[in-house]
Enzyme design. Structure first.
Site: not given
Ligand SMILES: [Zn+2]
Length: 284
Positions: A131, A133, A135, A187, A190
């Site tokens: 992803c 993302d 993080r 994760h 999300c």
């Molecule tokens: Zn995500």
């Protein structure tokens, strides 16, 4: 006057009349259609610069209004106008550049031999599909070194069906880089998975998420309707895990993956990263 002369006189007058009529009508006719305009002036253009064309019902079976106007490229500034070549003092880009200087001095140069090897070519063993993302940076959460992961990331770690971009990543990493492992990593928390419950009106996000909706359908078909915040959280967790399983299924539809897996050249895994604990685990 002889009859022959009268006929000739009549013919000459007729020709003159045709010439006069043509010269009077030529300019307005050409101006209206814009067909002959040696300089392409705006005055000769039959259409305004913007607006709409109404196509009558009789032509299409139903009325249709086709909007038109200046093309986007004509409205936008040239690309170069947005790039000044200067970095604003105190900006995030300046922070990135400063960070790079520190990285170069403290990290890159500390492993100069390995980095010089990598400058000549890469040989990653793993294709990581994760992803976007901020993080869930794969190298950070796995401790992988430079050159070890070939990475592609998108919103929701989705493997869309028939996606050219991903197909190229798969073919390149399998057929040319000879990766031995393909990982799809989801994760916690999300945003893409949470968005499956929202009625979004963005032009692209809902379309993109279509390849993950099955995960929600599967989870909702096997659990009770959540009532408490804890049950809602657990449902989201289940959808994040199910999405990884779903995307593994999608991955196996790509010929390059299917062939490599069947020949034992590539192994596929689903992983899940828990932001709250920093733990990476296998999705079964
Ligand atoms: Zn995500």
């Amino acid at each position: 006057m002889r009859a022959e002369n009268i006929i000739w006189l009549f013919l000459v007058l007729l020709v003159l009349l045709v010439v006069v009529i043509s010269s009077v009508q030529a300019v307005p006719i050409f101006s209206r259609v814009g067909a002959i305009d040696p300089v392409g002036s705006k005055a000769a253009c039959p259409f305004p610069e913007s607006g709409s064309i109404s196509v009558p019902i009789s032509m299409l079976g139903q009325g249709l209004v086709i909007p038109f106007g200046p093309t986007r490229s004509a409205q936008e500034k040239p690309v170069g106008d947005h790039i000044t070549g200067e970095v604003q003092h105190g900006s995030l880009v300046e922070e990135l550049l400063q960070g790079n200087l520190k990285f170069r001095d403290d990290v890159y140069n500390a492993s100069i031999e390995r980095n010089q090897e990598l400058a000549a070519g890469q040989n990653p063993g793993v294709l990581w599909i994760g992803c976007s993302d901020s993080r869930s940076d794969p190298e950070r959460i796995t401790g992988a070194g430079p050159g070890e992961l070939f990475v592609t990331r998108n919103v929701g770690n989705i493997v869309p069906n028939h996606d050219w971009s991903l197909a190229a990543v798969l073919e390149y990493s399998i057929n040319y880089l000879n990766v031995q492992e393909i990982v799809i990593c989801g994760h916690s928390d999300c945003g893409a998975i949470k968005s499956l419950d929202k009625d979004l009106h963005d032009p692209y996000i809902p379309l993109w998420l279509n390849d993950a909706r099955e995960a929600k359908t599967r989870v909702d078909s096997r659990i009770m309707v959540p009532k408490t915040p804890e049950e809602m959280k657990e449902r989201n967790h289940q959808m994040e895990l199910e999405n990884v399983r779903l995307q593994v299924e999608h991955l196996m539809t790509y010929p390059s993956v299917k062939t490599a897996v069947s020949e034992g050249r590539v192994h596929v895994s689903g992983l899940y990263y828990d932001l709250a604990t920093g733990t990476l685990s296998v999705v079964t």
